[in-house]
Design an enzyme around this catalytic site. Sequence first.
Site, PDB file in Angstrom:
ATOM      1  N   TYR A   1    -103.100  11.320 -26.650  1.00 12.65           N
ATOM      2  CA  TYR A   1    -104.135  11.315 -27.800  1.00 12.65           C
ATOM      3  C   TYR A   1    -105.168  10.313 -27.051  1.00 12.65           C
ATOM      4  CZ  TYR A   1    -106.215  10.102 -32.285  1.00 12.65           C
ATOM      5  OH  TYR A   1    -107.249  10.285 -33.041  1.00 12.65           O
TER       6      TYR A   1
ATOM      7  N   SER B   1    -112.212   8.267 -31.740  1.00 14.08           N
ATOM      8  CA  SER B   1    -111.211   7.413 -32.244  1.00 14.08           C
ATOM      9  C   SER B   1    -111.209   5.972 -31.505  1.00 14.08           C
ATOM     10  CB  SER B   1    -109.639   7.995 -32.197  1.00 14.08           C
ATOM     11  OG  SER B   1    -108.732   7.085 -32.264  1.00 14.08           O
TER      12      SER B   1
END
Length: 253
Positions: A159, A146
């Site tokens: 995250y 990501s």
Amino acid sequence: MSTWNMESAIVPVTGAASGIGLAVCERLRATGATPLLLDWDEQKLHVATKQVYKDSDESSRFCYLVDVRDSRAVDECFVSIARTHGPATHAVAAAGIVQPADILSLTDESWQQVIDVNLNGAMYFCRAAARHMAEAKRGSIVNIASIGGLSARESRVSYVASKAAMINMTRAMAIDLGGFGVRVNAVAPGVIDTPIQNRNRGTFQNITERVALKRIGTPNEVANVTLFLLSELASYVTGSTIVVDGGMTASYR
């Protein structure tokens, strides 16, 4: 075999029941590969497998119910895959979860859940795949990371930590496996129209203003880059992370 022809490819994909994982499976199937769908949601997994293998009466042969947090289950899954389809030749780690929380409200449980899926699960999966590929002296692994692994935003402590670790893990694995002819790369998507993103859509009302292309990306656009990295078109690419974010991180705003 042409660079895009992947008819002999056996490709386990985690997080395959929806989103980017499912798109990768559909794209692989279209090139002649045999994508194998791995997920922990049994109902969604069977629906997704029938979607990918529309022309098969035995779609259940191509899906595996597995929790990537369980290293033994992941190893057993690869043994089962080898028994049924032959050893994995490629692999895509796309399973991931998001549990928004800032550092003041982040609980031990929430932190551990995200790390267990996004990082530990990816490592268990890649390790199992790499063992088969190293023995065969060939293979390609792609981790779906990501842009959160390259920069940070509010309320995403667990995250962004997991995805940053995944990107550096990708580099380390590429070094370890290069001598075996196995390539390892990552894709870092930006804001992509997936079920996870849909649950948080209210927080992204102005997101297109920060994207150079002025739109949100699609799972297929991430899948296309993933396919490139899996294929022989990327035969001299390893240890790399390709950003697929429509130019979102090109700006310093």
